[in-house]
Design an enzyme around this catalytic site. Structure first.
Site, short mmCIF file in Angstrom:
data_model
loop_
_atom_site.label_atom_id
_atom_site.label_comp_id
_atom_site.label_asym_id
_atom_site.label_seq_id
_atom_site.Cartn_x
_atom_site.Cartn_y
_atom_site.Cartn_z
N LYS A 36 2.95 -2.56 -0.14
CA LYS A 36 3.95 -1.34 -0.20
C LYS A 36 4.57 -1.37 1.23
O LYS A 36 3.94 -0.67 2.13
CB LYS A 36 3.16 0.06 -0.28
CG LYS A 36 2.43 -0.04 -1.67
CD LYS A 36 0.82 0.33 -1.34
CE LYS A 36 -0.17 0.28 -2.27
NZ LYS A 36 0.28 -0.15 -3.81
N HIS A 84 -5.96 8.12 -1.96
CA HIS A 84 -5.47 6.78 -2.05
C HIS A 84 -5.51 6.15 -0.66
O HIS A 84 -5.09 4.86 -0.73
CB HIS A 84 -4.04 7.00 -2.87
CG HIS A 84 -3.68 5.47 -3.38
ND1 HIS A 84 -2.75 4.65 -2.78
CD2 HIS A 84 -4.33 4.68 -4.49
CE1 HIS A 84 -2.29 3.71 -3.70
NE2 HIS A 84 -3.40 3.70 -4.45
C1 LIG Z 1 -7.60 0.84 -6.19
O1 LIG Z 1 -8.53 0.90 -6.93
C2 LIG Z 1 -8.77 1.71 -7.89
C3 LIG Z 1 -10.20 1.94 -8.64
O2 LIG Z 1 -10.64 0.57 -8.96
C4 LIG Z 1 -7.79 1.20 -9.13
O3 LIG Z 1 -7.54 2.01 -9.90
C5 LIG Z 1 -6.46 1.04 -8.39
O4 LIG Z 1 -5.54 0.45 -9.14
C6 LIG Z 1 -6.60 0.18 -7.08
N1 LIG Z 1 -5.27 -0.03 -6.63
C7 LIG Z 1 -4.55 0.97 -6.06
C8 LIG Z 1 -3.36 1.15 -6.96
O5 LIG Z 1 -4.95 1.35 -4.94
#
Ligand SMILES: *[C@@H]1O[C@H](CO)[C@@H](O)[C@H](O)[C@H]1NC(C)=O
Ligand SMILES: *[C@@H]1O[C@H](CO)[C@@H](O)[C@H](O)[C@H]1NC(C)=O
Ligand SMILES: *[C@@H]1O[C@H](CO)[C@@H](O)[C@H](O)[C@H]1NC(C)=O
Ligand SMILES: *[C@@H]1O[C@H](CO)[C@@H](O)[C@H](O)[C@H]1NC(C)=O
Ligand SMILES: *[C@@H]1O[C@H](CO)[C@@H](O)[C@H](O)[C@H]1NC(C)=O
Length: 484
Positions: A195, A408
C-alpha cells in the site's frame, strides 16, 4: 468489466545522463594546433578527473543510481494514523490517514501512482448506509477529478477476485486513470499486498492502510507521509514501475531486472538525508525476493537486520504474527523472525515487546505460538519479553461491519530504527507476497523528535492503553478473538 492493462509505454525512472565518451584526439603537427592540442588535453583531463570525482562521491553517498549526489530536498516526514471511531486516547494524536491522503491528492500537479491490494472506497461492498464511509468516498471523489486536472493517475492493483467489487476500479478508468492488475497469484503464488502512493515524484505515503473506507474510520492503521522528498519518492517509484511492468498482459518477472529498476539505496548504503531537519539514513525494502531489482534489500533481510541491530529494545506492533507459512499447503513451519527475536532476547538481553492484533478472524494457532514466545520471559533469568493483544472495541452496530475493528498496524521500532511495513509477520508475506517497507535509521537527536522517537511514543500509548491485554490474561481476550 473492461479489460484492464491496455499496453502503455513504460516510463522508467530517470536514468543518469551517461557521460559521452570522448573521441580520440589526433593533433596535426603545426605549432598553433600543438598548443591547442595541449589545451584541449588539459581540459579533457580535467573533465575526466571531474567525472571521476562526481561518480565516486555519488557512490559514496549511495547516490550512484541517480548520479545526483546527496539529497538536498527539504524532506518532511509525518506519522499518520487511523484511529477507529469510538476509541479515545489521552492527548493529541498524529495526523489522520484521511488528512494525509487529502493533502496528497490536493497537492498532485503532474502524477499520482497508487499501489494497492484492492479498492473498496465506498460502502457499496457492505450494502449498508454506513456514515463512516464518507471519508473514503470523499478521497475517491477527489481522485476521480485528477485526470481532468491534467494529472496522470496510475493504479496498480492485485488481480481482483470475486471477493472484491470492481466499481472503484471501473470508475477510476472512466475518469481517465490507467489501471493495471498484477497477477501475483500467477507470478509468485502471492498477492500484491503493498500500500503506497507517490505524488509528482516528490511526496509519498506508505503504511498499513488499504484503499478501503474502513481503513480511514473503522480499522486502526499506521503509516507515514513524506513530503517534498524527491530522493525518496523517486526510489519508491522504481518499486512502482516494477508492479506496473508486471501488470502487462501475460507479463513475466524479468531476470535480471533491467538496470532502470535497480537502486543503490539499501541496507548497506542507505540514502543519507535530513528528515525534519534531523540527519537520517533510510531505504525501502521490497518483497518477495523475485521482485527485488539489483541493489534492493529484500523485506525479510531488512526486518531481520533491524532486530539484529537492536541493543536495548524491539517493539513490534503487527496485526498477525505466525512462525508459519499461513496460506500455503502443506503447512510449513517458518521460524525466521521468531528465531531472531529469541536470539535477541537470549544473547543480547534485548527487551522485546510484541503487540498483536486480536479480532474474531485471528487464527487459532497464533495464540500458542505467542504464548511460547512470551514464556521465554522469566523473572529469575531476567529474559525480557512480553506479548500483549490489542483489541479495538466495538459497539453492536460497529461489530456488524465486516472485516473492521482491528489493529492493522505493521511496524517495529528499536532504539535505533523505525521499520514501517505493509506485511503481516508470517512467512507468506516475505516469500510470495508483494510488500514493502520504509526503514529509517535516525539515532542522533536533532531539533524535534526523531521518527523512531515518535513511533516509540505511538507504541507506548497503545501498549499501556486499556485496549491491550497480556497474552496470559486469557479472561480478557478469549471471548473476543480467535476462530476457535
Ligand atoms: C493479515 O492477517 C490477517 C489474519 O491472518 C488476515 O485476515 C489479513 O487479510 C492479512 N492481511 C492484511 C489485509 O493485512
Ligand atoms: C513543500 O514545499 C513547498 C514549497 O517550498 C511548501 O510550500 C510546502 O509547505 C512544503 N510541504 C511540506 C509538507 O512541508
Ligand atoms: C496471454 O496468454 C493467453 C493464454 O496463453 C493468450 O490467449 C493471450 O493471447 C495472451 N495475451 C497476450 C496479450 O499475449
Ligand atoms: C544505524 O546507523 C548506525 C550508525 O551509522 C549503525 O551503527 C546502525 O547499525 C544502523 N542501524 C540499523 C538498524 O541499520
Ligand atoms: C514476575 O515478577 C512480577 C513482579 O514482581 C510479578 O508480577 C510476576 O507475576 C512474576 N512473573 C512470574 C512468571 O513469576
Amino acid at each position: 468489466m473492461k479489460p484492464y492493462g491496455v499496453y502503455e509505454q513504460l516510463e522508467p525512472p530517470e536514468e543518469p545522463p551517461a557521460p559521452t565518451p570522448p573521441g580520440r584526439f589526433t593533433p596535426k603537427p603545426s605549432r598553433g594546433a600543438l598548443l591547442s592540442a595541449v589545451l584541449v588535453t588539459l581540459i579533457f583531463l580535467f573533465f575526466i578527473h571531474f567525472f571521476h570525482l562526481c561518480s565516486s562521491s555519488a557512490l559514496r553517498r549511495g547516490g550512484g543510481g541517480n548520479g545526483d549526489g546527496p539529497c538536498a530536498d527539504p524532506c518532511r516526514i509525518v506519522l499518520v494514523e487511523s484511529i477507529p471511531e469510538g476509541m479515545s486516547y489521552e492527548g493529541a494524536g498524529n495526523p489522520s490517514t484521511f488528512d494525509a491522503w487529502l493533502n496528497l491528492v490536493g497537492s498532485a500537479r503532474r502524477s499520482l501512482d497508487v499501489a494497492a491490494f484492492y479498492w473498496t472506497m465506498t460502502n457499496e461492498d457492505t450494502q449498508t448506509q454506513e456514515p463512516s464511509a464518507s471519508q473514503g468516498e470523499r478521497i475517491l471523489e477527489e481522485l476521480l477529478k485528477l485526470p481532468a486536472r491534467g494529472v496522470s493517475v496510475r493504479v496498480a492493483v492485485n488481480s481482483p477476485s470475486s471477493k472484491f467489487p470492481l466499481s472503484d476500479l471501473q470508475a477510476l478508468e472512466r475518469s481517465g486513470a490507467a489501471v493495471r492488475t498484477v497477477d501475483m497469484p500467477r507470478l509468485t503464488r502471492g498477492v500484491l499486498h503493498t500500500k503506497f502512493w507517490i505524488v509528482d515524484g516528490a511526496h509519498l505515503y506508505i503504511g498499513s492502510a488499504n484503499m478501503d473506507w474502513r481503513s480511514l474510520t473503522q480499522v486502526k492503521e499506521l503509516g507515514t507521509a513524506v513530503y517534498n522528498c524527491s530522493c525518496l519518492a523517486r526510489d519508491l517509484a522504481k518499486v512502482f514501475e516494477a508492479y506496473w511492468l508486471l501488470g502487462l498482459p501475460n507479463a513475466s518477472i524479468p531476470t535480471p531486472w533491467p538496470v532502470s529498476f535497480s537502486t543503490s539505496f539499501n541496507m548497506e548504503t542507505p540514502l543519507e538525508l535530513n528528515l525534519n531537519d534531523t540527519p537520517a539514513a533510510v531505504y525501502f525494502s521490497s518483497a518477495p525476493p523475485p521482485l527485488c531489482a539489483p541493489g534492493r534489500t529484500e523485506d525479510l533481510r531488512a526486518l531481520l537486520s533491524v532486530i539484529d541491530a537492536a541493543e536495548e529494545f524491539v517493539h513490534v506492533a503487527v496485526m498477525s504474527y505466525l512462525p508459519t507459512m499461513e496460506f500455503s499447503y502443506p503447512k510449513r513451519f517458518w521460524p525466521a523472525i521468531d528465531n531472531r527475536l529469541r536470539k535477541a532476547i537470549f544473547e543480547r538481553r534485548v527487551k522485546v515487546r510484541l503487540l498483536v492484533g486480536c479480532w474474531p478472524h485471528s487464527k487459532a494457532e497464533m495464540f500458542p505460538f505467542l504464548k511460547s514466545l512470551a514464556a521465554v520471559g522469566d523473572n529469575r533469568t531476567r529474559y525480557s519479553v512480553e506479548v500483549r493483544l490489542f483489541m479495538v472495541p466495538s459497539s453492536a452496530a460497529q461489530a456488524r461491519i465486516p472485516y473492521a475493528r482491528v489493529n492493522h498496524n505493521k511496524y517495529m521500532v528499536t532504539e535505533k530504527a523505525a521499520y514501517i511495513g505493509t506485511s503481516n509477520w508470517s512467512g507468506d508475506y516475505f516469500v510470495q507476497t508483494a510488500g514493502s517497507a520504509l526503514v529509517v535509521n535516525q539515532t542522533q537527536s536533532g531539533a524535534g523528535a526523531t521518527v523512531p522517537g515518535q513511533l516509540r511514543a505511538v507504541f507506548e500509548r497503545d501498549w499501556s492503553s486499556p485496549y491491550s491485554a497480556d497474552i496470559g490474561d486469557t479472561g480478557r481476550w478469549e471471548r473476543l478473538c480467535g476462530s476457535r
